[in-house]
Write a protein that holds these residues in place. Structure first.
Motif, PDB file in Angstrom:
ATOM      1  N   VAL A 144       2.598  -8.930   9.217  1.00  8.04           N
ATOM      2  CA  VAL A 144       2.277 -10.348   9.426  1.00  8.04           C
ATOM      3  C   VAL A 144       3.399 -10.986  10.242  1.00  8.04           C
ATOM      4  O   VAL A 144       4.465 -11.310   9.709  1.00  8.04           O
ATOM      5  CB  VAL A 144       2.060 -11.068   8.085  1.00  8.04           C
ATOM      6  CG1 VAL A 144       1.831 -12.558   8.318  1.00  8.04           C
ATOM      7  CG2 VAL A 144       0.868 -10.469   7.356  1.00  8.04           C
ATOM      8  N   SER A 145       3.166 -11.112  11.526  1.00  4.92           N
ATOM      9  CA  SER A 145       4.144 -11.706  12.439  1.00  4.92           C
ATOM     10  C   SER A 145       3.365 -12.427  13.527  1.00  4.92           C
ATOM     11  O   SER A 145       2.216 -12.083  13.804  1.00  4.92           O
ATOM     12  CB  SER A 145       5.030 -10.615  13.063  1.00  4.92           C
ATOM     13  OG  SER A 145       4.232  -9.715  13.821  1.00  4.92           O
ATOM     14  N   LEU A 146       3.973 -13.420  14.151  1.00 15.58           N
ATOM     15  CA  LEU A 146       3.278 -14.129  15.220  1.00 15.58           C
ATOM     16  C   LEU A 146       4.263 -14.942  16.045  1.00 15.58           C
ATOM     17  O   LEU A 146       5.211 -15.525  15.508  1.00 15.58           O
ATOM     18  CB  LEU A 146       2.196 -15.063  14.659  1.00 15.58           C
ATOM     19  CG  LEU A 146       1.048 -15.376  15.633  1.00 15.58           C
ATOM     20  CD1 LEU A 146       0.227 -14.126  15.939  1.00 15.58           C
ATOM     21  CD2 LEU A 146       0.155 -16.475  15.098  1.00 15.58           C
ATOM     22  N   GLU A 147       4.014 -14.947  17.359  1.00 20.72           N
ATOM     23  CA  GLU A 147       4.738 -15.805  18.283  1.00 20.72           C
ATOM     24  C   GLU A 147       3.733 -16.541  19.160  1.00 20.72           C
ATOM     25  O   GLU A 147       2.651 -16.032  19.446  1.00 20.72           O
ATOM     26  CB  GLU A 147       5.712 -15.002  19.147  1.00 20.72           C
ATOM     27  CG  GLU A 147       6.859 -14.400  18.356  1.00 20.72           C
ATOM     28  CD  GLU A 147       7.883 -13.706  19.235  1.00 20.72           C
ATOM     29  OE1 GLU A 147       9.005 -13.476  18.748  1.00 20.72           O
ATOM     30  OE2 GLU A 147       7.575 -13.402  20.400  1.00 20.72           O
ATOM     31  N   ALA A 183      -4.709 -10.351   5.941  1.00 21.81           N
ATOM     32  CA  ALA A 183      -3.857  -9.419   5.197  1.00 21.81           C
ATOM     33  C   ALA A 183      -4.500  -9.219   3.819  1.00 21.81           C
ATOM     34  O   ALA A 183      -5.720  -9.230   3.695  1.00 21.81           O
ATOM     35  CB  ALA A 183      -2.444  -9.983   5.105  1.00 21.81           C
ATOM     36  N   THR A 184      -3.689  -9.032   2.765  1.00 22.67           N
ATOM     37  CA  THR A 184      -4.271  -9.014   1.425  1.00 22.67           C
ATOM     38  C   THR A 184      -4.707 -10.422   1.029  1.00 22.67           C
ATOM     39  O   THR A 184      -5.564 -10.598   0.162  1.00 22.67           O
ATOM     40  CB  THR A 184      -3.267  -8.472   0.405  1.00 22.67           C
ATOM     41  OG1 THR A 184      -2.041  -9.202   0.527  1.00 22.67           O
ATOM     42  CG2 THR A 184      -2.998  -6.990   0.642  1.00 22.67           C
ATOM     43  N   SER A 210      -0.136  -6.102   4.544  1.00 22.21           N
ATOM     44  CA  SER A 210      -1.207  -6.073   5.547  1.00 22.21           C
ATOM     45  C   SER A 210      -1.281  -4.695   6.169  1.00 22.21           C
ATOM     46  O   SER A 210      -0.460  -3.816   5.899  1.00 22.21           O
ATOM     47  CB  SER A 210      -0.930  -7.109   6.646  1.00 22.21           C
ATOM     48  OG  SER A 210       0.164  -6.701   7.455  1.00 22.21           O
ATOM     49  N   LEU A 211      -2.262  -4.518   7.054  1.00 18.85           N
ATOM     50  CA  LEU A 211      -2.256  -3.364   7.943  1.00 18.85           C
ATOM     51  C   LEU A 211      -1.003  -3.397   8.815  1.00 18.85           C
ATOM     52  O   LEU A 211      -0.365  -4.439   8.974  1.00 18.85           O
ATOM     53  CB  LEU A 211      -3.478  -3.395   8.864  1.00 18.85           C
ATOM     54  CG  LEU A 211      -4.867  -3.226   8.263  1.00 18.85           C
ATOM     55  CD1 LEU A 211      -5.912  -3.315   9.376  1.00 18.85           C
ATOM     56  CD2 LEU A 211      -4.993  -1.904   7.532  1.00 18.85           C
ATOM     57  N   GLY A 245      -5.183  -2.170  -3.269  1.00 21.45           N
ATOM     58  CA  GLY A 245      -5.342  -1.298  -2.116  1.00 21.45           C
ATOM     59  C   GLY A 245      -6.277  -1.834  -1.054  1.00 21.45           C
ATOM     60  O   GLY A 245      -6.435  -1.213   0.002  1.00 21.45           O
ATOM     61  N   GLU A 246      -6.908  -2.958  -1.303  1.00 22.33           N
ATOM     62  CA  GLU A 246      -7.841  -3.540  -0.336  1.00 22.33           C
ATOM     63  C   GLU A 246      -7.093  -4.491   0.588  1.00 22.33           C
ATOM     64  O   GLU A 246      -6.188  -5.214   0.161  1.00 22.33           O
ATOM     65  CB  GLU A 246      -8.959  -4.278  -1.061  1.00 22.33           C
ATOM     66  CG  GLU A 246     -10.075  -4.772  -0.161  1.00 22.33           C
ATOM     67  CD  GLU A 246     -11.198  -5.448  -0.938  1.00 22.33           C
ATOM     68  OE1 GLU A 246     -12.234  -5.777  -0.319  1.00 22.33           O
ATOM     69  OE2 GLU A 246     -11.038  -5.658  -2.165  1.00 22.33           O
ATOM     70  N   VAL A 247      -7.488  -4.526   1.857  1.00 21.29           N
ATOM     71  CA  VAL A 247      -6.790  -5.345   2.843  1.00 21.29           C
ATOM     72  C   VAL A 247      -7.769  -5.766   3.929  1.00 21.29           C
ATOM     73  O   VAL A 247      -8.758  -5.068   4.202  1.00 21.29           O
ATOM     74  CB  VAL A 247      -5.602  -4.550   3.437  1.00 21.29           C
ATOM     75  CG1 VAL A 247      -6.083  -3.360   4.249  1.00 21.29           C
ATOM     76  CG2 VAL A 247      -4.698  -5.434   4.273  1.00 21.29           C
ATOM     77  N   SER A 248      -7.494  -6.902   4.543  1.00 22.25           N
ATOM     78  CA  SER A 248      -8.320  -7.366   5.662  1.00 22.25           C
ATOM     79  C   SER A 248      -8.142  -6.431   6.850  1.00 22.25           C
ATOM     80  O   SER A 248      -7.021  -6.093   7.227  1.00 22.25           O
ATOM     81  CB  SER A 248      -7.919  -8.783   6.065  1.00 22.25           C
ATOM     82  OG  SER A 248      -8.025  -9.676   4.989  1.00 22.25           O
ATOM     83  N   THR A 249      -9.260  -6.043   7.457  1.00 21.46           N
ATOM     84  CA  THR A 249      -9.212  -5.131   8.598  1.00 21.46           C
ATOM     85  C   THR A 249      -9.884  -5.700   9.837  1.00 21.46           C
ATOM     86  O   THR A 249      -9.702  -5.178  10.935  1.00 21.46           O
ATOM     87  CB  THR A 249      -9.890  -3.802   8.238  1.00 21.46           C
ATOM     88  OG1 THR A 249     -11.222  -4.073   7.737  1.00 21.46           O
ATOM     89  CG2 THR A 249      -9.092  -3.058   7.169  1.00 21.46           C
ATOM     90  N   ALA A 250     -10.686  -6.755   9.669  1.00 27.16           N
ATOM     91  CA  ALA A 250     -11.381  -7.361  10.804  1.00 27.16           C
ATOM     92  C   ALA A 250     -11.595  -8.838  10.501  1.00 27.16           C
ATOM     93  O   ALA A 250     -11.775  -9.224   9.338  1.00 27.16           O
ATOM     94  CB  ALA A 250     -12.719  -6.676  11.063  1.00 27.16           C
TER      95      ALA A 250
END
Length: 578
Positions: free
Chosen positions: A353-356, A392-393, A375-376, A415-420
């Motif tokens: 989880v990062s963003l610029e 993410a989660t 997250s992934l 173990g579940e995470v956002s993928t799309a």
């Protein structure tokens, strides 16, 4: 130096190993399927008889879905080949046409004696170093003094060609690196090692002995090190991170010029580099080497000739019409996005989880510091105006284009995470997960609320698309095999229809809908792109001129009617759509 692609239309472009026949240098073998990561893309052994200009599959079985780590031609009998793979050690006695599994344990590295034949064959497996003296028919474990009690993450072996009894074994177990040197029949542990990281030993790890010097060896990990033996003392030099003479990290292989062992070639996540002085300085050999691994695409809505893409370990890059792309951010390039209402404002992520954000299309960046949430490695990012979301989660979201951030619980299982993800508008976000859950998260005016939709299938959702002409119609792709790989919902996720006719049973990675014709949809697969003209009633290949690479992402430019495909190992490709 120039490069030309030679295997674009072979069954798979994921290559884990390549070797020349020492008795006939124009005869080359390649093992498809990369052991380090893309073993599922294994399609067999390829052979060329003209120095790599043309290729043919020489053996598919038993290597479908198998990854290669090493491939060797016996120097005495070139009909004998050895293969180190994710499934174990294989041998062929008829120039690669058929293979037998000789040891069913993950095999990483093979070192043949220069005499070949029944001379000593050193091989590393997941359970240690083994030796064979009968051309790989059987193996005997080699005891290495003061070895680890934990399992190997990676183990590599090499020998000095002019003195083949001098050999090296380089391993990683737990958090510790190990190195042994053999002289004659005695293995000795080398205690004085450089300070190196073993965190990525599963991915980047090798040992390369100078062919004509018993006291010179190279170790590859994140960095590469040159070791020199003087008497009984070793000295080490980092030859890849050294100020202005640095090259890209994550070292995968190193080889020597046959005519001069001071000339070395390093292969890493940044491409290929040549040194004429044993690593003191380097020259990049990457011009024209079109092997960029792209993850995600974004574009300016006013012109398809402005694209941005995140790349695996080679930063975020920008296309402005030239085949030379601009490097606009370092490190790993993850998902990215453009504010379609103000395309000067663009976003890119690194990993996790990062963003610029940039307000000048990527010339300069502002760190947005979203909260750390599991997250992934490359989590999905969505932009709609000032609503910016990271999956993410939990959902990490802002309605102001930057901080402050809100973390929205999604109620996911362990173990579940956002993928799309897909933003329908600034107030509505669709989310898919690795177990097939579909959610809609909506802004109520004061808070974010979530609704769990019907799942299309209990498998990994790789992409979500919303029909521009009908916000109730959703498309999803799945990248986990075991059933239909594309689904459509005509009622906002209440129910789903599988759409499979004409599609291969392989992972699907992305989906886009033609804004001018809702019945026309494209999907990107592990090999190729497919099109339907009747809402998924039937699909047909749409890959004319596209290499047989993994198609990772698709972008359709509405104004210019251009379909852009980002591949995982052959860069970006574009097609005009009438």
């Amino acid at each position: 130096m120039t490069w030309q692609p030679r295997t674009d239309f072979m069954p798979s472009l994921a290559i884990g190993a390549i070797t020349f026949d020492p008795t006939a240098p124009k005869r080359v073998y390649a093992g498809s399927g990369e052991g380090n990561f893309y073993s599922n893309l294994g399609a067999g052994v390829y052979r060329s008889g003209d120095g790599g200009t043309t290729w043919a599959v020489v053996a598919s079985a038993p290597f479908i879905g198998v990854g290669f780590y090493d491939l060797v031609v016996d120097p005495q009998n070139p009909k004998v080949l050895y293969a180190a793979t994710t499934n174990g050690f294989y041998r062929s006695t008829n120039s690669g046409v058929s293979w037998s599994l000789r040891r069913p344990v993950k095999c990483w590295d093979i070192s043949v004696h220069p005499r070949g034949g029944s001379a000593e064959l050193l091989t590393t497996f997941a359970d240690g170093l083994f030796v064979s003296t009968n051309t790989g028919t059987s193996f005997t474990a080699v005891a290495l003094p003061a070895g680890p009690s934990t399992a190997w993450a990676r183990l590599a072996v090499d020998r000095v060609m002019v003195a083949p009894d001098v050999s090296y074994v380089f391993g990683a177990a737990g958090t510790i690196a190990y190195l042994w040197r053999r002289s004659g029949t005695t293995w000795t542990k080398i205690a004085s090692l450089p300070t190196l990281s073993v965190n990525q030993a599963w991915y980047d790890w090798y040992v390369a002995a100078a062919p004509d010097n018993k006291g010179l060896v190279y170790l590859g990990a994140i960095d590469a090190y040159r070791g020199s033996l003087r008497g009984s003392a070793w000295t080490w030099k980092d030859v890849t991170t050294q100020g202005s003479n640095s090259i890209h990290p994550d070292q995968h292989c190193l080889t020597f010029s046959p005519s001069n062992s001071k000339i070395i070639y390093a292969g890493n996540d940044g491409g290929i580099y040549r040194s004429a002085n044993s690593g003191a300085s380097w020259t990049a050999l990457n011009k024209g080497l079109g092997i960029t691994e792209m993850e995600y695409l974004a574009s300016d809505p006013n012109t398809w000739k402005w694209l941005m893409t995140g790349t695996q370990d080679n930063g975020t890059i920008r296309f402005t019409g030239s085949t030379v792309w601009d490097h606009i951010a370092d490190g790993d390039g993850g998902d990215c996005g453009v504010n379609q209402l103000n395309p000067n404002t663009v976003y890119h992520s690194y990993y996790y989880v990062s963003l610029e954000r940039s307000n000048n299309k990527g010339n300069t960046w502002t760190i947005l510091s979203p909260p750390s949430v599991p997250s992934l490695f490359y989590p999905p990012v969505e932009i709609f105006g000032s609503t910016v979301a990271i999956g993410a989660t939990s959902l990490v979201v802002t309605r102001t284009g930057g901080p402050p951030w809100t973390t929205v619980s999604l109620g996911l299982s362990s173990g579940e995470v956002s993928t799309a993800m897909r933003e329908i508008d600034a107030n509505t976000i669709l989310i898919g997960t690795n177990v097939g859950r579909m959610l809609r998260v909506s802004w109520t005016g004061t808070t974010w609320s979530k609704v769990v939709l019907t799942s299309p299938a209990p498998r990994y959702i790789s992409c979500i698309a919303v029909d521009p002409s009908n916000p109730q119609r959703f498309w999803v792709t799945l990248s986990q095999v075991g059933g239909a790989m594309v689904y459509r919902s005509d009622n906002a996720g209440t129910s789903w229809v599988a759409s499979t006719t004409g599609l291969p049973s392989i992972p699907m990675n992305a989906v886009v809908v033609d804004p001018a014709s809702y019945k026309r949809v494209w999907v990107a697969a592990d090999v190729g792109v497919y099109q339907t003209l009747n809402m998924g009633g039937a699909w047909a290949p749409f890959s004319n001129g596209l290499p047989n690479a993994m198609a990772a992402d698709l972008l359709f430019h509405k104004q210019d009617r251009m379909l852009v495909c980002a591949t995982r190992n052959r860069g970006a490709w574009v097609m005009a759509v009438p």
